[in-house]
Design a protein around this motif. Structure first.
Motif, mmCIF file in Angstrom:
data_model
loop_
_atom_site.group_PDB
_atom_site.id
_atom_site.type_symbol
_atom_site.label_atom_id
_atom_site.label_comp_id
_atom_site.label_asym_id
_atom_site.label_seq_id
_atom_site.Cartn_x
_atom_site.Cartn_y
_atom_site.Cartn_z
ATOM 1 N N GLU A 483 46.971 -28.626 9.947
ATOM 2 C CA GLU A 483 45.886 -27.619 10.045
ATOM 3 C C GLU A 483 44.853 -28.032 11.138
ATOM 4 O O GLU A 483 44.480 -26.885 12.027
ATOM 5 C CB GLU A 483 45.078 -27.756 8.924
ATOM 6 C CG GLU A 483 43.786 -26.628 8.666
ATOM 7 C CD GLU A 483 43.196 -26.619 7.357
ATOM 8 O OE1 GLU A 483 42.219 -26.057 7.213
ATOM 9 O OE2 GLU A 483 43.441 -27.286 6.272
ATOM 10 N N ILE A 484 44.483 -29.149 11.562
ATOM 11 C CA ILE A 484 43.684 -29.730 12.514
ATOM 12 C C ILE A 484 44.412 -29.389 13.848
ATOM 13 O O ILE A 484 43.862 -28.724 14.766
ATOM 14 C CB ILE A 484 43.554 -31.239 12.591
ATOM 15 C CG1 ILE A 484 42.600 -31.449 11.401
ATOM 16 C CG2 ILE A 484 42.579 -31.537 13.813
ATOM 17 C CD1 ILE A 484 42.283 -32.993 11.102
ATOM 18 N N GLY A 485 45.723 -29.506 13.842
ATOM 19 C CA GLY A 485 46.432 -29.449 15.076
ATOM 20 C C GLY A 485 46.458 -27.900 15.360
ATOM 21 O O GLY A 485 46.474 -27.327 16.550
ATOM 22 N N ALA A 486 46.457 -26.905 14.418
ATOM 23 C CA ALA A 486 46.590 -25.300 14.427
ATOM 24 C C ALA A 486 45.215 -25.131 15.403
ATOM 25 O O ALA A 486 45.182 -24.357 16.224
ATOM 26 C CB ALA A 486 47.081 -24.682 13.269
ATOM 27 N N TRP A 487 44.082 -25.518 14.871
ATOM 28 C CA TRP A 487 42.686 -25.259 15.484
ATOM 29 C C TRP A 487 42.678 -25.769 17.026
ATOM 30 O O TRP A 487 42.078 -25.071 17.695
ATOM 31 C CB TRP A 487 42.122 -26.086 14.528
ATOM 32 C CG TRP A 487 40.328 -25.972 15.129
ATOM 33 C CD1 TRP A 487 39.473 -24.869 15.032
ATOM 34 C CD2 TRP A 487 39.633 -26.691 15.880
ATOM 35 N NE1 TRP A 487 38.346 -24.930 15.523
ATOM 36 C CE2 TRP A 487 38.386 -26.003 16.168
ATOM 37 C CE3 TRP A 487 39.899 -27.954 16.403
ATOM 38 C CZ2 TRP A 487 37.452 -26.459 17.058
ATOM 39 C CZ3 TRP A 487 38.999 -28.564 17.117
ATOM 40 C CH2 TRP A 487 37.890 -28.041 17.482
ATOM 41 N N VAL A 488 43.071 -27.274 16.972
ATOM 42 C CA VAL A 488 43.158 -27.408 18.422
ATOM 43 C C VAL A 488 43.666 -26.456 19.242
ATOM 44 O O VAL A 488 43.522 -26.175 20.417
ATOM 45 C CB VAL A 488 43.691 -28.744 18.553
ATOM 46 C CG1 VAL A 488 43.990 -29.306 20.096
ATOM 47 C CG2 VAL A 488 42.856 -30.043 17.690
ATOM 48 N N LEU A 489 45.084 -25.962 18.836
ATOM 49 C CA LEU A 489 45.866 -25.008 19.779
ATOM 50 C C LEU A 489 45.181 -23.958 20.040
ATOM 51 O O LEU A 489 45.074 -23.199 21.258
ATOM 52 C CB LEU A 489 47.270 -24.725 19.211
ATOM 53 C CG LEU A 489 48.400 -25.833 19.172
ATOM 54 C CD1 LEU A 489 49.375 -25.516 18.293
ATOM 55 C CD2 LEU A 489 48.849 -25.947 20.741
ATOM 56 N N THR A 490 44.702 -23.363 19.043
ATOM 57 C CA THR A 490 43.752 -22.080 19.238
ATOM 58 C C THR A 490 42.798 -22.427 19.951
ATOM 59 O O THR A 490 42.458 -21.468 20.952
ATOM 60 C CB THR A 490 43.407 -21.664 17.496
ATOM 61 O OG1 THR A 490 44.474 -21.310 16.819
ATOM 62 C CG2 THR A 490 42.721 -20.163 17.790
ATOM 63 N N GLU A 491 41.889 -23.145 19.710
ATOM 64 C CA GLU A 491 40.583 -23.503 20.628
ATOM 65 C C GLU A 491 40.951 -23.751 22.144
ATOM 66 O O GLU A 491 40.305 -23.301 22.981
ATOM 67 C CB GLU A 491 39.933 -24.593 20.097
ATOM 68 C CG GLU A 491 38.347 -24.807 20.558
ATOM 69 C CD GLU A 491 37.440 -23.642 20.282
ATOM 70 O OE1 GLU A 491 36.462 -23.532 21.181
ATOM 71 O OE2 GLU A 491 37.757 -22.784 19.339
ATOM 72 N N ALA A 492 42.023 -24.588 22.325
ATOM 73 C CA ALA A 492 42.361 -24.934 23.662
ATOM 74 C C ALA A 492 42.829 -23.658 24.410
ATOM 75 O O ALA A 492 42.565 -23.420 25.636
ATOM 76 C CB ALA A 492 43.317 -26.056 23.697
#
Length: 690
Positions: A483-492
């Motif tokens: 879940e954290i990694g998906a947020w990082v991808l979206t934000e980056a």
């Protein structure tokens, strides 16, 4: 008066026959039974009352001849009424003689017995069914009278007691029957427990009789009219299966050791017993077992576990308990346990398990890690003791494996702190407390910025900034990284979409993300929502991130590469299989680990390794980034290499927004970079913080 009496009888058909069988008179009972009036039947032969089949067989004439010769004929059979319907008749034909003894004819009496026959047939059928049911009962049935004698016993009762069917049990006392078939002791126990005069009519007596290798289950009910009825069932096989099922429920089927539930039960009983002795729990986890399983297959792995169980058995005393908790985890309860000898016992386990194994002619060596928890003299909870042993095992593994570790309260404090951190991370995910910082990646010779690496940061509500090296491992174990990694991808991707083309953004991927098929969807969604071209996104992986499921990770990365996403291998040179990764995985970039870059200006070996990596990458057509550039001398040496990219504090620190002015970062004084090196060494040291 006699004639009037005969004619007035209505329940019996009474009439006279001539010697040749012709009806001579007719009473009211005959008319009622057969439907003919006197005018209709007198003068007719009585054979008309018989069925065609009986007339063809000669039954009417045979009855008359029998009555004439023997004086009387009596029989039952089907007869016909005037309307053709049948009824079951009881018939008596008597020969009649005059006063001089001359034969003059027959007197015939017929009674309609249809209802009686139907009842008899019904009763016979019921009795037949009862006999059939009793003969096919799985239990032996025995009816006992008030004098304790057997009144009735079915065939199964003979079989259970091994009494031949030709020897009836009825008439013998139940004591004599059981004494002969089983034993006097069994007979007396039956009398004592079952043949009670005050036995509850609604509550049967139930017990089991043990005889040699057989077990008989006996149920007895008292009858209101007197006596008892008992059923006997041979439950030997059932008890054997029940015992087997119970054993399987308490033991591990592979090693025949106790299982986790049994271990907990025995530990609970041991701690509750007031024996004055102390016990200890040793948690044992095999080292290097998974590679054995993956390399040689589960059959070899299972055989190895059986050999481990055998060695553990040889090491403990009969009072101790060994259990397999699952996988390659075992536990031992030492009871009682001498605190001064626990270390020696643990070392004996290690020595035994470290000896070479020969499984299917394969030479195998494994080790083990052991966590030890000693129960206090009084008042210890079994779950707490098991938890303490588990914490000690975790500490032993952290210290390098193939060793033992004793529990101390500090481990509990660390575990509590870890639980609190996990709870805080869950809240942080819900509240979106994470932010991204961006560190530039520049060309070595020109100093031009070619992209940024997105680095995860977390500032807790109390204002404390926590290094990814501290919270990322906890997030991975808690299952939060997808879940954290998906947020990082979206934000980056959203941030990078606003940068000038062709600046790229690099995102680190954790091991748990590569084990999930949802990772590919997360990348596709981030690209679609942001509009960022796939070739401007670079996924950074490490060897350790894909070791647990190499094939799944390889499949995911190939599909990402097919989308156009770039893939970089981070920390190159520190893994044991880096060359294999370069050959197999669809890489576009290699990042030289900072440990080699730091030694460039003082260690010739580091320079040689860096040059070898650069040469390998160029021959494979891969881009190269040198990480951890912190001094001008390191930059100068690396700038000599053609097509090399750099990343490090000298060139720019991670910041909340990407600075798109490369010259400003390159002119940063070296002394500032050196000062920042000491301040942020802890963050830079973790792969996710690079």
């Amino acid at each position: 008066m006699y004639r009037l009496l005969v004619q007035g009888v209505t329940d019996y058909a009474i009439y006279m026959l001539s010697p040749d069988g012709v009806v001579a008179n007719w009473n009211a009972g005959a008319q009622r039974a057969k439907g003919y009036t006197a005018e209709e039947i007198i003068g007719q032969n009585f054979s008309c009352f018989y069925t065609p089949e009986d007339r063809a067989a000669g039954l009417p004439d045979r009855g008359l001849r029998t009555a004439e010769t023997e004086g009387r004929f009596e029989a039952e059979g089907w007869r016909l009424r005037k309307d053709g319907t049948r009824f079951w008749a009881h018939v008596v034909i008597d020969a009649i003689h005059d006063d001089e003894g001359h034969f003059i004819g027959f007197a015939k009496i017929t009674r309609d017995c249809t209802e009686r026959r139907a009842s008899a047939v019904e009763l016979g059928t019921a009795l037949d069914n009862l006999d059939l049911a009793m003969s096919n009962m799985a239990q032996g049935l025995c009816l006992i009278d008030g004098a304790e004698r057997v009144v009735l016993a079915n065939e199964r009762m003979h079989e259970i007691l091994a009494v031949p069917g030709c020897e009836p049990l009825a008439g013998a006392t139940i004591r004599a029957v059981l004494s002969e078939a089983l034993s006097e002791t069994a007979a007396l126990l039956f009398l004592r427990d079952h043949l009670l005069s005050d036995l509850d009519l609604h509550k049967p007596a139930i017990s089991e009789i043990m005889h040699q290798d057989r077990i008989l289950s006996v149920t007895t009910r008292r009858l209101a009219a007197g006596g008892w009825v008992s059923t006997f069932a041979d439950v030997t096989e059932r008890r054997r299966f029940e015992n087997q099922i119970q054993y399987l429920a308490q033991h591990d089927p592979l090693t025949d050791l106790a299982n986790r539930a049994t271990l907990h039960q025995i530990l609970t009983e041991t701690l509750a017993a007031e024996t004055g002795g102390r016990c200890a729990v040793l948690y044992i986890d095999l080292d290097r077992f998974k590679p054995i399983n993956d390399t040689f297959g589960h059959a070899v792995g299972d055989r190895l576990l059986q050999e481990v169980a055998l060695r553990l058995r040889r090491t403990v005393s009969p009072r101790d308990v060994i259990a397999r908790l699952g996988g390659d985890e075992f536990a031992v309860i030492l009871r009682p346990a001498d605190p001064n000898r626990l270390a020696g016992t643990a070392q004996q386990f290690l020595d035994a398990l470290n000896q070479p194994y020969a499984v299917k002619r394969l030479p195998i060596r494994i080790g083990a890690s052991i966590g030890i928890a000693l129960a206090p003299p009084v008042g210890c909870d079994p779950d707490l003791l098991l938890r303490n042993a588990d914490l000690a095992l975790y500490a032993a593994k952290r210290q390098g494996r193939n060793r033992y570790s004793f529990y101390d309260p500090a481990m509990g404090d660390r575990a509590a702190a870890r639980s609190r951190l996990e709870a805080e991370l869950n809240r942080a995910v819900e509240r979106r407390e994470f932010v991204l910082h961006y560190q530039p990646i520049v060309r070595a010779r020109t100093g031009a910025t070619i992209g940024f690496e997105a680095l995860l940061r977390w500032r807790r509500p109390d204002g404390v900034a926590m290094s990814p090296a501290e919270f990322v491992p906890v997030a991975e174990e808690a299952g939060l990284m997808p879940e954290i990694g998906a947020w990082v991808l979206t934000e980056a991707c959203r941030e990078a979409a606003a940068w000038p083309v062709p600046l790229t953004v690099a995102v680190n991927v954790s091991a748990t993300q590569l084990r999930s098929a949802l990772f590919l969807h997360a990348v596709e969604r981030a690209l679609a929502e942001s509009g960022l071209p796939p070739q401007r996104l670079e996924i950074e992986i490490t060897e350790t991130a894909v070791l647990e499921n190499r094939e799944l990770a390889l499949n995911l990365l190939r599909r990402l590469r097919a989308l156009g996403v770039m893939i970089a291998l981070d920390d190159f040179g520190t893994g044991y299989s880096s060359l294999s990764f370069v050959h197999t995985f669809p890489l576009t970039r290699i990042k030289i680990d900072r440990s080699f870059v730091q030694g460039l200006d003082r260690e010739p070996h580091s320079t040689a390794i860096v040059r070898a990596i650069i040469g390998l990458s160029r021959s494979l057509g891969l881009a190269i980034t040198a990480e951890g550039v912190e001094t001008d001398e390191q930059r100068r040496l690396l700038a000599r290499e053609r097509g090399l990219d750099l990343q490090g504090y000298l060139l720019g620190r991670p910041e909340a927004t990407a600075r798109l002015d490369p010259p400003a970062r390159l002119r940063r004084p070296a002394r500032r970079a050196a000062a920042s090196k000491t301040h942020e060494a802890g963050v830079q040291g973790h792969p996710e913080a690079a």
